[in-house]
Scaffold this active site. Structure first.
Site, short mmCIF file in Angstrom:
data_model
loop_
_atom_site.label_atom_id
_atom_site.label_comp_id
_atom_site.label_asym_id
_atom_site.label_seq_id
_atom_site.Cartn_x
_atom_site.Cartn_y
_atom_site.Cartn_z
N GLY A 281 0.83 -1.20 0.00
CA GLY A 281 0.00 0.00 0.00
C GLY A 281 0.87 1.25 0.00
O GLY A 281 2.10 1.18 -0.07
N LYS B 55 -6.49 8.93 17.65
CA LYS B 55 -6.42 10.13 16.80
C LYS B 55 -7.38 10.02 15.62
O LYS B 55 -7.94 11.03 15.17
CB LYS B 55 -4.98 10.36 16.33
CG LYS B 55 -4.36 9.20 15.55
CD LYS B 55 -4.37 9.43 14.06
CE LYS B 55 -3.73 8.29 13.30
NZ LYS B 55 -3.66 8.56 11.85
#
EC number: 1.1.1.94
Length: 333
Positions: free
Chosen positions: A14, A194
Protein backbone atom coordinates in the site's frame (compact mmCIF):
# COMPACT_ATOMS: atom_id res chain seq x y z
CA UNK A 1 34.43 -7.59 -2.99
CA UNK A 2 30.87 -8.70 -2.16
CA UNK A 3 29.10 -6.48 0.36
CA UNK A 4 26.33 -8.20 2.29
CA UNK A 5 23.19 -6.07 2.58
CA UNK A 6 20.69 -6.72 5.35
CA UNK A 7 17.35 -7.85 4.00
CA UNK A 8 14.25 -5.86 4.92
CA UNK A 9 10.83 -7.25 4.03
CA UNK A 10 7.66 -5.21 3.55
CA UNK A 11 4.38 -7.05 4.00
CA UNK A 12 1.85 -5.05 2.04
CA UNK A 13 2.37 -2.79 -0.97
CA UNK A 14 0.00 0.00 0.00
CA UNK A 15 0.97 3.66 0.02
CA UNK A 16 2.64 3.83 3.41
CA UNK A 17 4.68 0.66 3.10
CA UNK A 18 5.73 1.62 -0.42
CA UNK A 19 6.86 5.08 0.71
CA UNK A 20 9.02 3.70 3.55
CA UNK A 21 10.43 0.95 1.33
CA UNK A 22 11.36 3.49 -1.34
CA UNK A 23 13.23 5.78 1.06
CA UNK A 24 15.21 2.81 2.41
CA UNK A 25 15.84 1.35 -1.04
CA UNK A 26 17.45 4.48 -2.47
CA UNK A 27 19.97 4.58 0.38
CA UNK A 28 21.50 1.48 -1.31
CA UNK A 29 22.17 0.03 2.15
CA UNK A 30 19.54 -2.71 2.21
CA UNK A 31 18.04 -5.52 0.17
CA UNK A 32 14.33 -4.69 -0.03
CA UNK A 33 11.74 -7.43 -0.60
CA UNK A 34 8.08 -6.49 -0.97
CA UNK A 35 5.09 -8.80 -0.62
CA UNK A 36 1.61 -8.53 -2.12
CA UNK A 37 -1.10 -11.12 -2.71
CA UNK A 38 -1.82 -9.47 -6.06
CA UNK A 39 0.26 -11.20 -8.75
CA UNK A 40 -0.39 -8.45 -11.29
CA UNK A 41 0.99 -5.82 -8.90
CA UNK A 42 4.05 -7.97 -8.24
CA UNK A 43 4.75 -8.50 -11.95
CA UNK A 44 4.31 -4.80 -12.71
CA UNK A 45 6.67 -3.79 -9.91
CA UNK A 46 9.38 -6.24 -10.92
CA UNK A 47 9.20 -5.11 -14.54
CA UNK A 48 9.04 -1.34 -14.01
CA UNK A 49 10.51 -0.87 -10.49
CA UNK A 50 7.63 1.41 -9.54
CA UNK A 51 4.41 0.79 -7.66
CA UNK A 52 1.47 0.05 -9.97
CA UNK A 53 -0.90 2.04 -7.74
CA UNK A 54 0.99 5.00 -6.29
CA UNK A 55 4.07 7.23 -6.51
CA UNK A 56 4.85 6.49 -10.17
CA UNK A 57 7.66 9.05 -10.04
CA UNK A 58 9.46 7.00 -7.37
CA UNK A 59 11.58 4.43 -9.18
CA UNK A 60 13.18 1.83 -6.94
CA UNK A 61 16.80 0.84 -7.49
CA UNK A 62 17.17 -2.79 -6.43
CA UNK A 63 13.97 -3.81 -4.61
CA UNK A 64 12.01 -6.84 -5.74
CA UNK A 65 8.44 -8.01 -5.14
CA UNK A 66 6.87 -11.41 -4.60
CA UNK A 67 3.44 -12.93 -3.97
CA UNK A 68 5.04 -15.63 -1.79
CA UNK A 69 5.21 -14.43 1.82
CA UNK A 70 7.71 -17.16 2.71
CA UNK A 71 10.05 -15.85 0.02
CA UNK A 72 9.60 -12.27 1.23
CA UNK A 73 10.50 -12.92 4.87
CA UNK A 74 13.17 -15.56 4.23
CA UNK A 75 16.42 -14.40 5.91
CA UNK A 76 14.92 -10.94 6.54
CA UNK A 77 16.35 -9.28 9.64
CA UNK A 78 13.63 -6.63 9.69
CA UNK A 79 10.00 -7.05 8.64
CA UNK A 80 7.58 -4.15 8.22
CA UNK A 81 3.88 -4.99 8.40
CA UNK A 82 1.91 -2.34 6.54
CA UNK A 83 -1.54 -3.75 5.84
CA UNK A 84 -5.05 -2.66 6.75
CA UNK A 85 -5.98 -3.23 10.38
CA UNK A 86 -8.19 -6.22 9.60
CA UNK A 87 -5.24 -7.93 7.90
CA UNK A 88 -2.78 -7.97 10.83
CA UNK A 89 -3.80 -11.34 12.22
CA UNK A 90 -3.89 -12.94 8.78
CA UNK A 91 -0.35 -11.94 7.77
CA UNK A 92 1.05 -12.89 11.18
CA UNK A 93 -0.49 -16.35 10.82
CA UNK A 94 1.07 -16.66 7.36
CA UNK A 95 4.49 -15.69 8.76
CA UNK A 96 4.29 -18.05 11.73
CA UNK A 97 7.28 -20.38 11.70
CA UNK A 98 8.83 -18.62 8.69
CA UNK A 99 10.72 -15.68 10.16
CA UNK A 100 14.23 -16.07 11.49
CA UNK A 101 14.83 -16.18 15.23
CA UNK A 102 16.07 -12.63 15.84
CA UNK A 103 13.99 -10.87 13.18
CA UNK A 104 12.50 -7.54 14.19
CA UNK A 105 8.84 -7.11 13.26
CA UNK A 106 7.68 -3.49 12.88
CA UNK A 107 3.92 -2.87 12.78
CA UNK A 108 2.98 0.25 10.82
CA UNK A 109 -0.78 -0.33 10.88
CA UNK A 110 -2.67 1.97 13.26
CA UNK A 111 -5.70 0.87 15.19
CA UNK A 112 -6.97 -1.52 17.82
CA UNK A 113 -8.75 -4.85 17.46
CA UNK A 114 -12.35 -5.01 18.69
CA UNK A 115 -11.60 -8.43 20.17
CA UNK A 116 -9.21 -9.27 23.01
CA UNK A 117 -6.24 -8.89 22.84
CA UNK A 118 -6.83 -5.38 21.56
CA UNK A 119 -3.33 -4.23 20.65
CA UNK A 120 -1.70 -5.41 17.42
CA UNK A 121 1.63 -5.92 19.19
CA UNK A 122 -0.05 -8.47 21.48
CA UNK A 123 -1.82 -10.18 18.58
CA UNK A 124 1.53 -10.51 16.80
CA UNK A 125 3.24 -11.91 19.91
CA UNK A 126 0.48 -14.45 20.47
CA UNK A 127 0.97 -15.78 16.95
CA UNK A 128 4.70 -15.32 16.36
CA UNK A 129 5.75 -16.29 19.89
CA UNK A 130 6.39 -14.53 23.18
CA UNK A 131 10.05 -14.02 22.28
CA UNK A 132 9.21 -12.26 19.00
CA UNK A 133 10.79 -8.81 18.67
CA UNK A 134 7.76 -6.59 18.06
CA UNK A 135 7.92 -2.83 17.42
CA UNK A 136 5.35 -0.19 16.47
CA UNK A 137 5.96 2.59 13.94
CA UNK A 138 3.50 5.49 14.31
CA UNK A 139 3.48 9.22 13.73
CA UNK A 140 2.13 12.26 11.87
CA UNK A 141 3.01 11.25 8.34
CA UNK A 142 1.31 11.30 4.97
CA UNK A 143 2.77 8.65 2.68
CA UNK A 144 3.07 10.90 -0.38
CA UNK A 145 5.21 13.41 1.53
CA UNK A 146 7.53 10.67 2.81
CA UNK A 147 7.88 9.31 -0.72
CA UNK A 148 8.77 12.78 -2.06
CA UNK A 149 11.52 13.11 0.53
CA UNK A 150 9.95 15.82 2.68
CA UNK A 151 11.28 15.93 6.23
CA UNK A 152 9.16 13.85 8.60
CA UNK A 153 9.15 12.69 12.20
CA UNK A 154 7.69 9.52 13.66
CA UNK A 155 7.82 7.34 16.76
CA UNK A 156 9.33 3.88 16.89
CA UNK A 157 8.28 2.01 20.02
CA UNK A 158 9.56 -1.26 21.40
CA UNK A 159 9.80 -3.02 24.74
CA UNK A 160 13.52 -2.26 25.16
CA UNK A 161 14.48 1.39 24.63
CA UNK A 162 18.15 0.73 23.85
CA UNK A 163 17.31 -1.91 21.24
CA UNK A 164 14.68 0.41 19.77
CA UNK A 165 17.23 3.20 19.39
CA UNK A 166 19.63 0.81 17.69
CA UNK A 167 16.92 -0.29 15.28
CA UNK A 168 16.11 3.32 14.40
CA UNK A 169 19.58 3.65 12.85
CA UNK A 170 18.23 2.17 9.60
CA UNK A 171 16.53 5.52 8.98
CA UNK A 172 19.61 7.69 9.50
CA UNK A 173 20.14 8.26 5.76
CA UNK A 174 16.48 9.00 5.05
CA UNK A 175 14.20 12.01 5.44
CA UNK A 176 12.51 10.43 8.49
CA UNK A 177 13.59 11.51 11.97
CA UNK A 178 12.90 8.79 14.52
CA UNK A 179 12.12 9.35 18.19
CA UNK A 180 12.37 6.16 20.21
CA UNK A 181 9.98 5.05 22.94
CA UNK A 182 9.45 2.01 25.14
CA UNK A 183 5.72 2.71 25.53
CA UNK A 184 4.49 0.31 22.88
CA UNK A 185 0.93 0.26 24.30
CA UNK A 186 0.61 4.04 24.62
CA UNK A 187 1.80 4.61 21.05
CA UNK A 188 -0.82 2.17 19.74
CA UNK A 189 -3.55 3.73 21.87
CA UNK A 190 -2.84 7.18 20.46
CA UNK A 191 -2.62 5.72 16.95
CA UNK A 192 -6.21 4.53 17.27
CA UNK A 193 -7.65 7.47 19.21
CA UNK A 194 -6.42 10.13 16.80
CA UNK A 195 -8.60 8.62 14.06
CA UNK A 196 -11.63 8.59 16.36
CA UNK A 197 -10.99 12.22 17.23
CA UNK A 198 -10.55 13.18 13.57
CA UNK A 199 -13.93 11.71 12.62
CA UNK A 200 -15.58 13.71 15.41
CA UNK A 201 -13.79 16.90 14.33
CA UNK A 202 -15.00 16.29 10.78
CA UNK A 203 -18.60 15.74 11.91
CA UNK A 204 -18.59 19.00 13.88
CA UNK A 205 -17.09 20.85 10.92
CA UNK A 206 -19.65 19.29 8.57
CA UNK A 207 -22.42 20.41 10.91
CA UNK A 208 -21.11 23.97 10.70
CA UNK A 209 -19.60 24.37 14.17
CA UNK A 210 -16.63 26.67 14.66
CA UNK A 211 -13.13 26.04 15.97
CA UNK A 212 -14.01 26.92 19.58
CA UNK A 213 -16.52 24.09 19.78
CA UNK A 214 -14.17 21.69 18.01
CA UNK A 215 -11.28 22.38 20.41
CA UNK A 216 -13.60 22.07 23.40
CA UNK A 217 -14.65 18.62 22.21
CA UNK A 218 -11.05 17.58 21.58
CA UNK A 219 -10.14 18.51 25.14
CA UNK A 220 -12.87 16.19 26.40
CA UNK A 221 -11.37 13.45 24.24
CA UNK A 222 -7.96 14.10 25.81
CA UNK A 223 -9.50 13.38 29.22
CA UNK A 224 -10.88 10.11 27.91
CA UNK A 225 -7.49 9.13 26.49
CA UNK A 226 -5.99 9.78 29.93
CA UNK A 227 -8.52 7.44 31.54
CA UNK A 228 -7.76 4.68 29.05
CA UNK A 229 -4.01 5.26 29.34
CA UNK A 230 -4.16 4.81 33.10
CA UNK A 231 -6.07 1.53 32.82
CA UNK A 232 -3.74 0.07 30.18
CA UNK A 233 -0.59 1.45 31.85
CA UNK A 234 0.48 3.74 29.04
CA UNK A 235 3.04 6.38 29.98
CA UNK A 236 1.92 9.97 30.53
CA UNK A 237 4.74 11.52 28.50
CA UNK A 238 3.74 9.54 25.40
CA UNK A 239 1.16 12.26 24.77
CA UNK A 240 4.05 14.54 23.78
CA UNK A 241 5.50 12.14 21.20
CA UNK A 242 5.06 12.46 17.46
CA UNK A 243 2.71 9.48 17.77
CA UNK A 244 0.70 11.44 20.34
CA UNK A 245 -0.04 15.12 19.94
CA UNK A 246 1.79 15.24 16.60
CA UNK A 247 -0.45 12.67 14.96
CA UNK A 248 -3.58 14.11 16.57
CA UNK A 249 -2.82 17.55 15.12
CA UNK A 250 -2.17 16.23 11.63
CA UNK A 251 -5.13 13.86 11.46
CA UNK A 252 -7.65 16.26 12.97
CA UNK A 253 -6.72 19.42 11.10
CA UNK A 254 -5.26 18.50 7.71
CA UNK A 255 -7.68 18.34 4.82
CA UNK A 256 -6.01 15.20 3.41
CA UNK A 257 -7.06 13.16 6.46
CA UNK A 258 -9.40 10.36 5.35
CA UNK A 259 -10.95 10.13 8.80
CA UNK A 260 -11.68 13.84 8.94
CA UNK A 261 -13.16 13.83 5.41
CA UNK A 262 -15.32 10.88 6.43
CA UNK A 263 -16.60 12.85 9.42
CA UNK A 264 -17.29 15.97 7.36
CA UNK A 265 -19.39 13.92 4.95
CA UNK A 266 -21.39 12.44 7.86
CA UNK A 267 -21.95 15.92 9.28
CA UNK A 268 -23.30 17.03 5.91
CA UNK A 269 -25.80 14.18 5.88
CA UNK A 270 -24.16 11.56 3.66
CA UNK A 271 -24.88 7.89 4.33
CA UNK A 272 -22.23 6.06 6.34
CA UNK A 273 -22.64 2.77 4.45
CA UNK A 274 -22.10 4.51 1.11
CA UNK A 275 -19.01 6.33 2.40
CA UNK A 276 -17.46 3.07 3.63
CA UNK A 277 -17.89 1.54 0.18
CA UNK A 278 -15.65 4.26 -1.26
CA UNK A 279 -12.72 4.12 1.16
CA UNK A 280 -11.24 2.30 4.15
CA UNK A 281 -11.66 4.46 7.24
CA UNK A 282 -9.65 3.08 10.16
CA UNK A 283 -11.36 5.33 12.71
CA UNK A 284 -14.72 3.69 11.99
CA UNK A 285 -13.38 0.35 13.22
CA UNK A 286 -11.25 1.92 15.98
CA UNK A 287 -14.35 3.51 17.52
CA UNK A 288 -16.00 0.12 17.97
CA UNK A 289 -12.75 -1.41 19.20
CA UNK A 290 -12.13 1.26 21.84
CA UNK A 291 -15.70 0.95 23.04
CA UNK A 292 -15.22 -2.83 23.33
CA UNK A 293 -12.02 -2.19 25.25
CA UNK A 294 -13.80 0.13 27.68
CA UNK A 295 -16.56 -2.41 28.36
CA UNK A 296 -13.94 -4.73 29.89
CA UNK A 297 -13.07 -2.12 32.51
CA UNK A 298 -15.36 -2.70 35.49
CA UNK A 299 -15.03 0.80 36.91
CA UNK A 300 -16.01 2.43 33.61
CA UNK A 301 -19.61 3.33 32.88
CA UNK A 302 -21.10 5.00 29.82
CA UNK A 303 -20.17 8.43 31.18
CA UNK A 304 -16.48 7.51 31.58
CA UNK A 305 -15.98 7.66 27.81
CA UNK A 306 -19.09 9.55 26.78
CA UNK A 307 -17.59 11.14 23.67
CA UNK A 308 -16.36 7.81 22.36
CA UNK A 309 -19.77 6.32 23.12
CA UNK A 310 -21.46 9.24 21.37
CA UNK A 311 -19.42 8.67 18.22
CA UNK A 312 -20.17 4.94 18.43
CA UNK A 313 -23.90 5.71 18.52
CA UNK A 314 -23.53 7.94 15.44
CA UNK A 315 -21.54 5.38 13.45
CA UNK A 316 -23.25 2.16 14.51
CA UNK A 317 -26.71 3.10 15.79
CA UNK A 318 -27.61 5.74 13.22
CA UNK A 319 -28.02 8.43 15.89
CA UNK A 320 -28.37 11.99 14.63
CA UNK A 321 -24.93 13.67 14.91
CA UNK A 322 -26.04 17.15 16.00
CA UNK A 323 -28.54 15.83 18.51
CA UNK A 324 -26.24 13.40 20.27
CA UNK A 325 -23.14 15.63 20.29
CA UNK A 326 -25.13 18.54 21.71
CA UNK A 327 -26.62 16.22 24.32
CA UNK A 328 -23.15 15.09 25.42
CA UNK A 329 -21.97 18.69 25.67
CA UNK A 330 -24.93 19.61 27.85
CA UNK A 331 -24.07 16.77 30.23
CA UNK A 332 -20.48 18.04 30.39
CA UNK A 333 -21.49 21.41 31.82
Amino acid sequence: MIIHKEKIAFIGMGKFGTAIAYRLDITSRYKIAMYSRNKDDVEYFNEHKVSPKCFHECKFETASATDDIADAVDKAGIIFISVSSNGIKDVCEKMEGLIKKNAKVIICSKGISENYPFFYSEIAKNILGKKANIYVFSGPNFADEIARGELSITTLAGKNLIKTKLLSIIFRSTNIKIESSNDIIGVQLFGAMKNVMAITVGILEGLGFGKNRIIRTLMHFVSEIQRLSKVYKAKKNSAYLAAGIGDIMLTCFDEKSRNKKFGIAIGRGEKIAELLEKDLVEGYFATKAIRSMSLRVKRFNKQSLKYINALYDILYKDSKPAEILNSVEEKSE
